[in-house]
Design a protein around this motif. Structure first.
Motif, PDB file in Angstrom:
ATOM      1  N   SER A  77       6.020  20.649   7.449  1.00 42.26           N
ATOM      2  CA  SER A  77       5.046  21.552   8.057  1.00 42.26           C
ATOM      3  C   SER A  77       3.974  20.710   8.751  1.00 42.26           C
ATOM      4  O   SER A  77       3.880  19.489   8.536  1.00 42.26           O
ATOM      5  CB  SER A  77       4.399  22.422   6.985  1.00 42.26           C
ATOM      6  OG  SER A  77       3.624  21.617   6.109  1.00 42.26           O
ATOM      7  N   SER A  78       3.142  21.365   9.577  1.00 42.93           N
ATOM      8  CA  SER A  78       2.055  20.627  10.237  1.00 42.93           C
ATOM      9  C   SER A  78       1.097  20.046   9.207  1.00 42.93           C
ATOM     10  O   SER A  78       0.553  18.947   9.395  1.00 42.93           O
ATOM     11  CB  SER A  78       1.301  21.541  11.206  1.00 42.93           C
ATOM     12  OG  SER A  78       0.781  22.670  10.534  1.00 42.93           O
ATOM     13  N   GLY A  79       0.897  20.759   8.096  1.00 43.84           N
ATOM     14  CA  GLY A  79       0.022  20.251   7.041  1.00 43.84           C
ATOM     15  C   GLY A  79       0.573  18.983   6.402  1.00 43.84           C
ATOM     16  O   GLY A  79      -0.181  18.052   6.108  1.00 43.84           O
ATOM     17  N   ARG A 124       0.807  -1.218   0.000  1.00 44.42           N
ATOM     18  CA  ARG A 124       0.000   0.000   0.000  1.00 44.42           C
ATOM     19  C   ARG A 124       0.845   1.275   0.000  1.00 44.42           C
ATOM     20  O   ARG A 124       0.281   2.380  -0.001  1.00 44.42           O
ATOM     21  CB  ARG A 124      -0.926  -0.001   1.225  1.00 44.42           C
ATOM     22  CG  ARG A 124      -1.881  -1.181   1.193  1.00 44.42           C
ATOM     23  CD  ARG A 124      -2.648  -1.348   2.459  1.00 44.42           C
ATOM     24  NE  ARG A 124      -3.232  -2.698   2.511  1.00 44.42           N
ATOM     25  CZ  ARG A 124      -3.966  -3.164   3.503  1.00 44.42           C
ATOM     26  NH1 ARG A 124      -4.216  -2.388   4.528  1.00 44.42           N
ATOM     27  NH2 ARG A 124      -4.445  -4.397   3.469  1.00 44.42           N
ATOM     28  N   PHE A 125       2.162   1.110   0.004  1.00 39.25           N
ATOM     29  CA  PHE A 125       3.038   2.271   0.144  1.00 39.25           C
ATOM     30  C   PHE A 125       2.785   3.316  -0.949  1.00 39.25           C
ATOM     31  O   PHE A 125       2.649   4.512  -0.652  1.00 39.25           O
ATOM     32  CB  PHE A 125       4.507   1.842   0.127  1.00 39.25           C
ATOM     33  CG  PHE A 125       5.463   2.982   0.304  1.00 39.25           C
ATOM     34  CD1 PHE A 125       5.736   3.488   1.570  1.00 39.25           C
ATOM     35  CD2 PHE A 125       6.068   3.584  -0.792  1.00 39.25           C
ATOM     36  CE1 PHE A 125       6.602   4.557   1.744  1.00 39.25           C
ATOM     37  CE2 PHE A 125       6.933   4.651  -0.625  1.00 39.25           C
ATOM     38  CZ  PHE A 125       7.203   5.140   0.644  1.00 39.25           C
ATOM     39  N   ASP A 126       2.732   2.884  -2.189  1.00 41.74           N
ATOM     40  CA  ASP A 126       2.537   3.840  -3.289  1.00 41.74           C
ATOM     41  C   ASP A 126       1.211   4.578  -3.160  1.00 41.74           C
ATOM     42  O   ASP A 126       1.129   5.784  -3.443  1.00 41.74           O
ATOM     43  CB  ASP A 126       2.610   3.121  -4.644  1.00 41.74           C
ATOM     44  CG  ASP A 126       4.028   2.669  -4.978  1.00 41.74           C
ATOM     45  OD1 ASP A 126       4.974   3.166  -4.345  1.00 41.74           O
ATOM     46  OD2 ASP A 126       4.179   1.808  -5.871  1.00 41.74           O
ATOM     47  N   ASP A 127       0.157   3.856  -2.745  1.00 44.31           N
ATOM     48  CA  ASP A 127      -1.154   4.499  -2.562  1.00 44.31           C
ATOM     49  C   ASP A 127      -1.113   5.502  -1.410  1.00 44.31           C
ATOM     50  O   ASP A 127      -1.738   6.576  -1.490  1.00 44.31           O
ATOM     51  CB  ASP A 127      -2.228   3.435  -2.281  1.00 44.31           C
ATOM     52  CG  ASP A 127      -2.508   2.561  -3.492  1.00 44.31           C
ATOM     53  OD1 ASP A 127      -2.261   3.027  -4.621  1.00 44.31           O
ATOM     54  OD2 ASP A 127      -2.970   1.425  -3.305  1.00 44.31           O
ATOM     55  N   ILE A 128      -0.386   5.167  -0.336  1.00 47.75           N
ATOM     56  CA  ILE A 128      -0.255   6.068   0.814  1.00 47.75           C
ATOM     57  C   ILE A 128       0.414   7.369   0.396  1.00 47.75           C
ATOM     58  O   ILE A 128      -0.063   8.470   0.693  1.00 47.75           O
ATOM     59  CB  ILE A 128       0.550   5.387   1.948  1.00 47.75           C
ATOM     60  CG1 ILE A 128      -0.265   4.245   2.570  1.00 47.75           C
ATOM     61  CG2 ILE A 128       0.940   6.407   3.020  1.00 47.75           C
ATOM     62  CD1 ILE A 128       0.520   3.374   3.536  1.00 47.75           C
ATOM     63  N   VAL A 129       1.521   7.247  -0.329  1.00 49.86           N
ATOM     64  CA  VAL A 129       2.264   8.433  -0.761  1.00 49.86           C
ATOM     65  C   VAL A 129       1.441   9.253  -1.757  1.00 49.86           C
ATOM     66  O   VAL A 129       1.396  10.480  -1.688  1.00 49.86           O
ATOM     67  CB  VAL A 129       3.624   8.032  -1.366  1.00 49.86           C
ATOM     68  CG1 VAL A 129       4.354   9.261  -1.916  1.00 49.86           C
ATOM     69  CG2 VAL A 129       4.482   7.338  -0.328  1.00 49.86           C
ATOM     70  N   ALA A 130       0.768   8.562  -2.680  1.00 46.75           N
ATOM     71  CA  ALA A 130      -0.031   9.268  -3.686  1.00 46.75           C
ATOM     72  C   ALA A 130      -1.150  10.063  -3.033  1.00 46.75           C
ATOM     73  O   ALA A 130      -1.403  11.221  -3.399  1.00 46.75           O
ATOM     74  CB  ALA A 130      -0.605   8.271  -4.689  1.00 46.75           C
ATOM     75  N   PHE A 131      -1.817   9.488  -2.039  1.00 44.08           N
ATOM     76  CA  PHE A 131      -2.912  10.193  -1.376  1.00 44.08           C
ATOM     77  C   PHE A 131      -2.385  11.394  -0.600  1.00 44.08           C
ATOM     78  O   PHE A 131      -3.018  12.458  -0.568  1.00 44.08           O
ATOM     79  CB  PHE A 131      -3.678   9.261  -0.435  1.00 44.08           C
ATOM     80  CG  PHE A 131      -4.953   9.857   0.105  1.00 44.08           C
ATOM     81  CD1 PHE A 131      -6.169   9.632  -0.517  1.00 44.08           C
ATOM     82  CD2 PHE A 131      -4.931  10.669   1.232  1.00 44.08           C
ATOM     83  CE1 PHE A 131      -7.336  10.207  -0.032  1.00 44.08           C
ATOM     84  CE2 PHE A 131      -6.088  11.246   1.729  1.00 44.08           C
ATOM     85  CZ  PHE A 131      -7.299  11.010   1.090  1.00 44.08           C
ATOM     86  N   SER A 132      -1.221  11.248   0.017  1.00 41.59           N
ATOM     87  CA  SER A 132      -0.668  12.325   0.846  1.00 41.59           C
ATOM     88  C   SER A 132      -0.196  13.522   0.030  1.00 41.59           C
ATOM     89  O   SER A 132      -0.076  14.628   0.552  1.00 41.59           O
ATOM     90  CB  SER A 132       0.502  11.806   1.687  1.00 41.59           C
ATOM     91  OG  SER A 132       1.639  11.549   0.874  1.00 41.59           O
ATOM     92  N   GLU A 133       0.098  13.284  -1.244  1.00 40.56           N
ATOM     93  CA  GLU A 133       0.543  14.342  -2.159  1.00 40.56           C
ATOM     94  C   GLU A 133       1.867  14.989  -1.739  1.00 40.56           C
ATOM     95  O   GLU A 133       2.118  16.165  -2.009  1.00 40.56           O
ATOM     96  CB  GLU A 133      -0.531  15.430  -2.304  1.00 40.56           C
ATOM     97  CG  GLU A 133      -1.861  14.914  -2.850  1.00 40.56           C
ATOM     98  CD  GLU A 133      -2.930  15.997  -2.910  1.00 40.56           C
ATOM     99  OE1 GLU A 133      -2.623  17.155  -2.561  1.00 40.56           O
ATOM    100  OE2 GLU A 133      -4.073  15.688  -3.282  1.00 40.56           O
ATOM    101  N   ILE A 134       2.732  14.207  -1.053  1.00 42.90           N
ATOM    102  CA  ILE A 134       4.033  14.764  -0.662  1.00 42.90           C
ATOM    103  C   ILE A 134       5.171  13.918  -1.235  1.00 42.90           C
ATOM    104  O   ILE A 134       6.245  13.831  -0.642  1.00 42.90           O
ATOM    105  CB  ILE A 134       4.180  14.870   0.870  1.00 42.90           C
ATOM    106  CG1 ILE A 134       4.085  13.486   1.525  1.00 42.90           C
ATOM    107  CG2 ILE A 134       3.152  15.806   1.457  1.00 42.90           C
ATOM    108  CD1 ILE A 134       4.545  13.491   2.961  1.00 42.90           C
TER     109      ILE A 134
END
Length: 250
Positions: free
Chosen positions: A159-161, A137-147
Motif C-alpha cells: 500500500s502507499s502507507g 542498519r538493515f534490522d533497524d530499518i525494518v524494525a522502524f518501518s514496522e513491515i
C-alpha cells in the motif's frame, strides 16, 4: 574609552537558493483527430510557458527545520526537487552542504518487481550508503518501518502507507546532513506519523537540516520553527512558522 568588538555568531548555511528561476513547457491537450490533422497540415503543437519559480532566494542554516508553504501549483515541490538535484534551475544556483536524503515521492527509487528487502538495499545505494552500512542498519530499518512480515514480498503489492514507512525508514538511517520531505508524512496512520515526527525532531536536535513541504499545518507547526511562503513561484514571506501558517489561513 575602550573600543568594544562585538562578534556576531552566524549559523553556516546548509542550503543556499540564490536567484533561482524554473520554467516548464505545458503543451496543450489535443484529441487524436486534432493531432492527426495538425500532423497532416504540418502545424506545430502549441506549448504554453509555465513559470514555476521566479528569482527565488533563501538560505537554511545548519540544523534548521524550515517549512515551504503555499497553495497547489505555487512552486513548493519544484523547490524541493531543485534542492535535491532532481531538477536543475534555468537561472540562479542551488548549493547544498553534505549528504542529502530526500523523501520527495512515495516509493521513488523502489522497483515494483523487487522485494522490500531488495529495495532497501537499492534505495540505500541510491542515497549513498555502502552495502556494509546497509547490512549494519538493515534490522533497524525494518524494525522502524514496522513491515517485517512483508519485507520479502514484492513491493508492487504494498500500500502507499507501506511504501512510505519503508522509504522514510531507509532515509532516516542514512548518514545524512539534509533531509527533504514532500507530503509523504501525510500517508499512513496517526501513530506512525507521530513516530516519524519524533524521529525528525531527534535528527534536527543532532544538527540535521530539514526542508519540508506539507499541507498539514499542525505537523508543520510541530516540526518547524520557520516558514517560507511561496505564491505563484515567488517568495512572499520568510519568518516565524506561526506567522507563515497564519498567512496561509488568510
Amino acid at each position: 574609552m575602550s573600543n568594544q568588538i562585538v562578534v556576531e555568531t552566524v549559523t553556516r548555511p546548509s542550503i543556499v537558493v540564490d536567484g533561482v528561476s524554473k520554467v516548464f513547457l505545458r503543451r496543450n491537450a489535443h484529441s487524436f483527430k486534432e493531432a492527426f490533422i495538425g500532423w497532416v497540415k504540418k502545424k506545430r503543437v502549441r506549448a504554453d510557458v509555465f513559470t514555476a519559480l521566479s528569482n527565488l532566494s533563501f538560505q537554511v542554516g545548519e540544523g534548521e527545520a524550515v517549512a515551504v508553504l503555499g497553495l497547489n501549483g505555487s512552486g513548493k515541490s519544484t523547490t524541493l526537487k531543485l534542492v535535491s538535484g532532481v531538477l536543475e534551475p534555468d537561472s540562479g544556483r542551488v548549493l547544498t552542504r553534505g549528504r542529502v536524503a530526500g523523501l520527495i515521492e512515495v516509493g521513488a527509487g523502489f522497483h515494483p518487481e523487487l522485494s522490500g528487502r531488495e529495495n532497501v538495499y537499492l534505495n540505500a545505494a541510491i542515497l549513498g550508503m555502502s552495502k556494509r552500512e546497509t547490512d549494519e542498519r538493515f534490522d533497524d530499518i525494518v524494525a522502524f518501518s514496522e513491515i517485517g512480515e512483508f519485507i520479502d514480498q514484492e513491493v508492487k503489492h504494498y500500500s502507499s502507507g507501506m511504501f512510505m514507512r519503508l522509504a522514510f525508514s531507509v532515509a532516516i538511517h542514512v548518514e545524512l546532513d539534509i533531509l527533504l520531505v514532500d507530503e509523504v508524512l501525510s500517508v499512513g496512520d496517526a501513530p506512525f506519523r507521530a513516530k516519524c515526527a519524533t524521529k525528525i525532531k531527534e535528527l534536527t536536535g543532532r544538527g540535521i537540516t530539514m526542508l519540508v513541504v506539507s499541507h498539514d499545518l499542525n505537523m508543520v507547526r510541530e516540526l518547524c520553527d520557520r516558514g517560507i511562503v511561496i505564491a505563484k513561484g515567488e517568495k512572499i514571506f520568510d519568518g516565524p512558522v506561526d506567522e507563515a501558517i497564519a498567512l496561509m489561513k488568510n
